[in-house]
Design a protein around this motif. Structure first.
Motif, PDB file in Angstrom:
ATOM      1  N   ASN A  86      14.973   3.286  -7.581  1.00  0.00           N
ATOM      2  CA  ASN A  86      13.900   2.316  -7.658  1.00  0.00           C
ATOM      3  C   ASN A  86      12.943   2.715  -8.770  1.00  0.00           C
ATOM      4  OD1 ASN A  86      12.081   0.134  -6.839  1.00  0.00           O
ATOM      5  ND2 ASN A  86      13.143   0.254  -4.871  1.00  0.00           N
ATOM      6  N   HIS A  87      12.109   1.788  -9.151  1.00  0.00           N
ATOM      7  CA  HIS A  87      11.025   2.018 -10.101  1.00  0.00           C
ATOM      8  C   HIS A  87       9.790   1.417  -9.439  1.00  0.00           C
ATOM      9  CE1 HIS A  87      14.137   2.992 -13.049  1.00  0.00           C
ATOM     10  NE2 HIS A  87      14.766   1.924 -12.614  1.00  0.00           N
ATOM     11  N   LEU A  88       9.266   2.145  -8.471  1.00  0.00           N
ATOM     12  CA  LEU A  88       8.296   1.583  -7.527  1.00  0.00           C
ATOM     13  C   LEU A  88       7.051   0.985  -8.169  1.00  0.00           C
ATOM     14  CD1 LEU A  88       8.564   4.210  -4.652  1.00  0.00           C
ATOM     15  CD2 LEU A  88       9.448   1.888  -4.681  1.00  0.00           C
ATOM     16  N   PRO A  89       6.489   1.581  -9.229  1.00  0.00           N
ATOM     17  CA  PRO A  89       5.257   0.988  -9.775  1.00  0.00           C
ATOM     18  C   PRO A  89       5.442  -0.418 -10.350  1.00  0.00           C
ATOM     19  CG  PRO A  89       5.506   3.262 -10.511  1.00  0.00           C
ATOM     20  CD  PRO A  89       6.798   2.875  -9.871  1.00  0.00           C
ATOM     21  N   TYR A  90       6.671  -0.816 -10.597  1.00  0.00           N
ATOM     22  CA  TYR A  90       6.935  -2.156 -11.124  1.00  0.00           C
ATOM     23  C   TYR A  90       7.089  -3.207 -10.022  1.00  0.00           C
ATOM     24  CZ  TYR A  90       7.856  -0.280 -15.803  1.00  0.00           C
ATOM     25  OH  TYR A  90       7.732   0.313 -17.031  1.00  0.00           O
ATOM     26  N   ASN A  91       7.037  -2.794  -8.776  1.00  0.00           N
ATOM     27  CA  ASN A  91       7.428  -3.700  -7.703  1.00  0.00           C
ATOM     28  C   ASN A  91       6.353  -4.679  -7.261  1.00  0.00           C
ATOM     29  OD1 ASN A  91      10.012  -2.811  -7.734  1.00  0.00           O
ATOM     30  ND2 ASN A  91       9.846  -1.526  -5.918  1.00  0.00           N
ATOM     31  N   MET A  92       5.312  -4.839  -8.085  1.00  0.00           N
ATOM     32  CA  MET A  92       4.362  -5.933  -7.877  1.00  0.00           C
ATOM     33  C   MET A  92       4.611  -7.050  -8.887  1.00  0.00           C
ATOM     34  SD  MET A  92       2.786  -4.992 -10.717  1.00  0.00           S
ATOM     35  CE  MET A  92       2.275  -3.639 -11.704  1.00  0.00           C
ATOM     36  N   ILE A  93       5.675  -6.899  -9.717  1.00  0.00           N
ATOM     37  CA  ILE A  93       6.005  -7.874 -10.752  1.00  0.00           C
ATOM     38  C   ILE A  93       7.000  -8.893 -10.196  1.00  0.00           C
ATOM     39  CG2 ILE A  93       7.055  -8.162 -13.038  1.00  0.00           C
ATOM     40  CD1 ILE A  93       6.149  -5.316 -13.680  1.00  0.00           C
ATOM     41  N   PRO A  94       6.835 -10.182 -10.498  1.00  0.00           N
ATOM     42  CA  PRO A  94       7.773 -11.191  -9.988  1.00  0.00           C
ATOM     43  C   PRO A  94       9.184 -11.001 -10.539  1.00  0.00           C
ATOM     44  CG  PRO A  94       5.761 -12.217 -10.809  1.00  0.00           C
ATOM     45  CD  PRO A  94       5.708 -10.790 -11.229  1.00  0.00           C
ATOM     46  N   GLY A 422      -5.179   7.957  -1.551  1.00  0.00           N
ATOM     47  CA  GLY A 422      -5.271   7.601  -0.138  1.00  0.00           C
ATOM     48  C   GLY A 422      -6.465   6.709   0.145  1.00  0.00           C
ATOM     49  N   GLY A 423      -6.510   6.199   1.393  1.00  0.00           N
ATOM     50  CA  GLY A 423      -7.695   5.509   1.860  1.00  0.00           C
ATOM     51  C   GLY A 423      -7.827   4.061   1.485  1.00  0.00           C
ATOM     52  N   ILE A 424      -6.838   3.455   0.862  1.00  0.00           N
ATOM     53  CA  ILE A 424      -6.922   2.050   0.493  1.00  0.00           C
ATOM     54  C   ILE A 424      -6.063   1.224   1.442  1.00  0.00           C
ATOM     55  CG2 ILE A 424      -5.057   2.252  -1.216  1.00  0.00           C
ATOM     56  CD1 ILE A 424      -6.552   0.137  -2.893  1.00  0.00           C
ATOM     57  N   THR A 425      -6.599   0.117   1.936  1.00  0.00           N
ATOM     58  CA  THR A 425      -5.845  -0.722   2.864  1.00  0.00           C
ATOM     59  C   THR A 425      -4.838  -1.578   2.105  1.00  0.00           C
ATOM     60  OG1 THR A 425      -7.336  -2.629   2.754  1.00  0.00           O
ATOM     61  CG2 THR A 425      -7.906  -0.870   4.321  1.00  0.00           C
ATOM     62  N   LEU A 426      -3.859  -2.087   2.822  1.00  0.00           N
ATOM     63  CA  LEU A 426      -2.882  -2.978   2.208  1.00  0.00           C
ATOM     64  C   LEU A 426      -3.547  -4.286   1.777  1.00  0.00           C
ATOM     65  CD1 LEU A 426      -0.039  -3.793   1.382  1.00  0.00           C
ATOM     66  CD2 LEU A 426       0.432  -4.380   3.775  1.00  0.00           C
ATOM     67  N   ASN A 427      -4.441  -4.782   2.588  1.00  0.00           N
ATOM     68  CA  ASN A 427      -5.148  -6.017   2.245  1.00  0.00           C
ATOM     69  C   ASN A 427      -5.936  -5.848   0.945  1.00  0.00           C
ATOM     70  OD1 ASN A 427      -6.076  -8.656   2.591  1.00  0.00           O
ATOM     71  ND2 ASN A 427      -7.893  -7.983   3.718  1.00  0.00           N
ATOM     72  N   ASP A 428      -6.653  -4.732   0.817  1.00  0.00           N
ATOM     73  CA  ASP A 428      -7.394  -4.459  -0.410  1.00  0.00           C
ATOM     74  C   ASP A 428      -6.450  -4.326  -1.600  1.00  0.00           C
ATOM     75  OD1 ASP A 428      -9.769  -4.522   0.951  1.00  0.00           O
ATOM     76  OD2 ASP A 428      -9.980  -2.342   1.110  1.00  0.00           O
ATOM     77  N   ALA A 429      -5.313  -3.687  -1.376  1.00  0.00           N
ATOM     78  CA  ALA A 429      -4.346  -3.496  -2.458  1.00  0.00           C
ATOM     79  C   ALA A 429      -3.804  -4.834  -2.949  1.00  0.00           C
ATOM     80  CB  ALA A 429      -3.198  -2.605  -1.982  1.00  0.00           C
ATOM     81  N   ILE A 430      -3.471  -5.712  -2.031  1.00  0.00           N
ATOM     82  CA  ILE A 430      -2.950  -7.027  -2.395  1.00  0.00           C
ATOM     83  C   ILE A 430      -3.996  -7.814  -3.197  1.00  0.00           C
ATOM     84  CG2 ILE A 430      -2.307  -9.282  -1.432  1.00  0.00           C
ATOM     85  CD1 ILE A 430      -0.760  -7.747   0.717  1.00  0.00           C
ATOM     86  N   ASN A 431      -5.223  -7.816  -2.720  1.00  0.00           N
ATOM     87  CA  ASN A 431      -6.288  -8.540  -3.430  1.00  0.00           C
ATOM     88  C   ASN A 431      -6.525  -7.967  -4.827  1.00  0.00           C
ATOM     89  OD1 ASN A 431      -6.725 -10.279  -1.279  1.00  0.00           O
ATOM     90  ND2 ASN A 431      -8.294  -8.977  -0.355  1.00  0.00           N
ATOM     91  N   LYS A 432      -6.474  -6.645  -4.925  1.00  0.00           N
ATOM     92  CA  LYS A 432      -6.709  -5.983  -6.215  1.00  0.00           C
ATOM     93  C   LYS A 432      -5.612  -6.339  -7.216  1.00  0.00           C
ATOM     94  CE  LYS A 432      -9.100  -2.890  -8.629  1.00  0.00           C
ATOM     95  NZ  LYS A 432     -10.547  -2.983  -8.865  1.00  0.00           N
ATOM     96  N   ILE A 433      -4.357  -6.235  -6.784  1.00  0.00           N
ATOM     97  CA  ILE A 433      -3.241  -6.531  -7.686  1.00  0.00           C
ATOM     98  C   ILE A 433      -3.232  -8.011  -8.058  1.00  0.00           C
ATOM     99  CG2 ILE A 433      -0.722  -6.571  -7.900  1.00  0.00           C
ATOM    100  CD1 ILE A 433      -0.672  -4.161  -5.971  1.00  0.00           C
ATOM    101  N   GLN A 434      -3.508  -8.871  -7.085  1.00  0.00           N
ATOM    102  CA  GLN A 434      -3.526 -10.303  -7.381  1.00  0.00           C
ATOM    103  C   GLN A 434      -4.563 -10.617  -8.458  1.00  0.00           C
ATOM    104  OE1 GLN A 434      -1.569 -13.132  -6.142  1.00  0.00           O
ATOM    105  NE2 GLN A 434      -2.574 -13.686  -8.047  1.00  0.00           N
ATOM    106  N   TYR A 435      -5.743 -10.049  -8.333  1.00  0.00           N
ATOM    107  CA  TYR A 435      -6.780 -10.266  -9.347  1.00  0.00           C
ATOM    108  C   TYR A 435      -6.307  -9.743 -10.708  1.00  0.00           C
ATOM    109  CZ  TYR A 435     -11.232 -10.100 -11.818  1.00  0.00           C
ATOM    110  OH  TYR A 435     -12.228 -10.274 -12.753  1.00  0.00           O
ATOM    111  N   GLY A 436      -5.705  -8.562 -10.704  1.00  0.00           N
ATOM    112  CA  GLY A 436      -5.242  -7.986 -11.954  1.00  0.00           C
ATOM    113  C   GLY A 436      -4.176  -8.826 -12.636  1.00  0.00           C
ATOM    114  N   GLN A 493       3.812 -12.141  -5.828  1.00  0.00           N
ATOM    115  CA  GLN A 493       4.743 -12.757  -4.900  1.00  0.00           C
ATOM    116  C   GLN A 493       4.697 -12.059  -3.540  1.00  0.00           C
ATOM    117  OE1 GLN A 493       6.403 -15.606  -5.908  1.00  0.00           O
ATOM    118  NE2 GLN A 493       5.025 -15.259  -7.645  1.00  0.00           N
ATOM    119  N   PRO A 494       5.126 -12.741  -2.466  1.00  0.00           N
ATOM    120  CA  PRO A 494       5.127 -12.098  -1.145  1.00  0.00           C
ATOM    121  C   PRO A 494       5.918 -10.796  -1.155  1.00  0.00           C
ATOM    122  CG  PRO A 494       5.492 -14.452  -0.920  1.00  0.00           C
ATOM    123  CD  PRO A 494       5.536 -14.155  -2.392  1.00  0.00           C
ATOM    124  N   MET A 495       5.486  -9.878  -0.351  1.00  0.00           N
ATOM    125  CA  MET A 495       6.062  -8.549  -0.297  1.00  0.00           C
ATOM    126  C   MET A 495       7.460  -8.534   0.324  1.00  0.00           C
ATOM    127  SD  MET A 495       4.160  -5.219   1.336  1.00  0.00           S
ATOM    128  CE  MET A 495       4.150  -5.898   2.995  1.00  0.00           C
TER     129      MET A 495
END
Length: 523
Positions: A86-94, A422-436, A493-495
């Motif tokens: 896998n190339h995990l850091p890319y897995n927020m890309i459609p 550490g310490g970041i919620t999934l909800n916060d992560a999704i919102n952050k990436i979506q904005y980015g 895109q949805p996880m």
């Protein structure tokens, strides 16, 4: 899409949530041990992270577990799944819309569309001055794997020493002395890279290499490079892809620890995949890896379905048990982690996947499982993901409640050390990436301006970054080129595949994937 029903603030200071506990799980147990034991209505005794006993129906609990009330899971317990490619850091890309058939990896990395589709979204977020983008990417991609039953993954390197335990196990940074560190290389070896691999494997340590990714002579020549180099094909080298190898090449490949098969990505890009018939004939161990989101499945559960479809087309080269082994015991053995993980045995660590349903064919149950089939995912004896009201997670203060595919899950994201990422919620992560992703053109303009003003391509020394192990190029130098197509705004895109019908539509519309493989993307 994921629906956050309720979110509680992560609290890493909850009393003794990391203290060793004793639990007993009752259900069917698919051990994946060397004897292929499948225990119906068995009991699994766990103390802390260690599996203490595996009992058949009617056998008495050990003395130290006599006071423990067993948890009847009404499901089947498997070892936690491995994803060795896998190339995990890319897995927020459609998913990338591939419009032609490529001959090798270098070819698709050089077309103009690759920069806005892949390089820009990863590079711009990874190089942003706000480190929370990196933390959000790690959180999102780990949770994406967690919803695929993955407890051990590949492809999450960091450029500096950051205190990062994470949820799933990271083979490049296991952080425990019992497990050997795994090195990996994606671009083709140059002289220095080959020397590094030979030194590493010469010390008896595992090394993963993307070998012969493509269908032309250039791809096969990279295998010939290893064949000509003394000791390069060795028992500590794990080879991903191997698409262009001919039948006669597999005799030499017998020297390696195994191959990692990623049929989805291979078929989407090249229309062909590794000759697993030849690998099996030559007794080469075969693992399965999901690759990355631009050209792969959401997680290893999806990749298993494609592997199953291809395997059926080839005349059932691998048994159903061998397909399950390809994501459990086989990869664990390839990287030398099998003394602790990969099978359910006394003394090993409690990394487990629990699926709904018992009886019948336990192997096909895992192959056909969707994200909503999951009852729980356990890592180090700690329940990290579970159906609501089905299993007790350590501390209510650590829980996020989310809905996937209409089913409510609880997810526990607490890390023992809350430094680094550490310490970041999934909800916060999704919102952050979506904005980015929505603001990539703005980020591109800002970062280009910074390059012009500073007149150099050096990153800040006081920040850590995700490793771009897909490329040898410096992203800042790439960003400064004037011939790039501009970055474009994207939608996260949805996880999970169960929440993303468009993902299946795109897979079925692929011009390169054969019809028999597209069957894996029908409901």
């Amino acid at each position: 899409m994921i629906n956050f029903v309720q979110q509680r603030k992560i609290n890493i200071h909850s009393n003794d949530i990391f203290a060793p506990k004793r639990i007993v799980l009752c259900g069917d147990i698919v051990t994946m041990n060397d004897d292929h034991d499948v225990i119906l209505n068995g009991s699994l005794c766990i103390e802390g992270k260690i599996i203490k006993a595996i009992l058949r129906e009617g056998e008495q609990l050990p003395n130290e577990f006599q006071d423990i009330i067993p948890t009847v899971i009404n499901g089947t317990i498997y070892p936690g799944l491995f994803d060795l490619h896998n190339h995990l850091p890319y897995n927020m890309i459609p998913l990338w819309n591939v419009e032609k058939t490529f001959n090798n990896r270098k070819e698709w990395q050089r077309i103009p569309e690759y920069y806005p589709a892949v390089s820009a979204p990863f590079g711009l977020l990874n190089n942003h001055k706000d480190t929370d983008y990196r933390r959000a990417i790690i959180r999102f991609t780990e949770c994406r794997n967690l919803f695929g039953g993955v407890t051990t993954g590949h492809g999450m390197g960091l450029t500096k020493d950051v205190t990062y335990d994470g949820l799933m196990r990271n083979i490049e940074k296991p952080l425990v002395t019992e497990l050997p560190t795994v090195k990996s290389k994606t671009p083709d070896f140059n002289a220095d890279g080959l020397k590094d691999m030979l030194q590493w494997t010469g010390e008896g340590k595992p090394f993963i290499y993307h070998l012969s990714e493509g269908v032309d002579e250039d791809a096969r020549e990279r295998f010939k490079d290893l064949e000509r180099a003394t000791g390069a094909l060795n028992s500590h080298l794990i080879c991903i892809h191997c698409v262009d190898l001919e039948a006669e090449d597999f005799d030499s490949l017998r020297a390696v620890a195994g191959v990692v098969w990623s049929p989805t990505s291979n078929l989407l890009l090249y229309g062909k995949t590794c000759k697993i018939t030849e690998a099996k004939k030559n007794e080469i161990p075969i693992a399965i890896g999901a690759d990355w989101s631009p050209s792969g499945c959401k997680n290893i559960l999806g990749e298993l379905k494609v592997a199953y479809a291809v395997n059926e087309h080839l005349g059932k080269v691998l048994t159903e048990r061998e397909l399950v082994a390809a994501v459990t015991s086989t990869p664990a053995k390839m990287i030398g982690w099998d003394h602790c993980l990969g099978s359910i045995e006394s003394g090993k660590w409690a990394d487990l996947l629990i699926l709904e349903g018992t009886g019948d064919n336990h192997y096909i149950r895992l192959i056909q499982a969707k994200e909503t089939s999951i009852r729980a995912v356990i890592i180090d004896g700690r329940v990290r993901l579970a159906e609501e009201n089905n299993m007790i997670i350590a501390d209510s203060a650590t829980i996020e409640k989310i809905v996937v595919g209409g089913k409510t899950f609880l997810i526990d994201l607490v890390e023992e050390n809350d430094m680094g990422v550490g310490g970041i919620t999934l909800n916060d992560a999704i919102n952050k990436i979506q904005y980015g992703l929505e603001n990539l053109p703005q980020f591109e303009a800002e970062q280009k301006q910074n390059i012009l003003e500073s007149a150099h391509f050096k990153r800040s020394d006081d920040q850590w970054y995700l490793e771009d192990e897909m490329h040898d190029d410096n992203f800042l130098e790439l960003l400064a080129r004037e011939n790039n197509l501009p970055a474009k705004a994207m939608v996260l895109q949805p996880m999970t595949a169960v929440d993303d019908p468009k993902f299946k539509e795109l897979m079925r519309a692929s011009i390169n994937m054969p019809e028999y493989a597209k069957a894996a993307f029908h409901d």
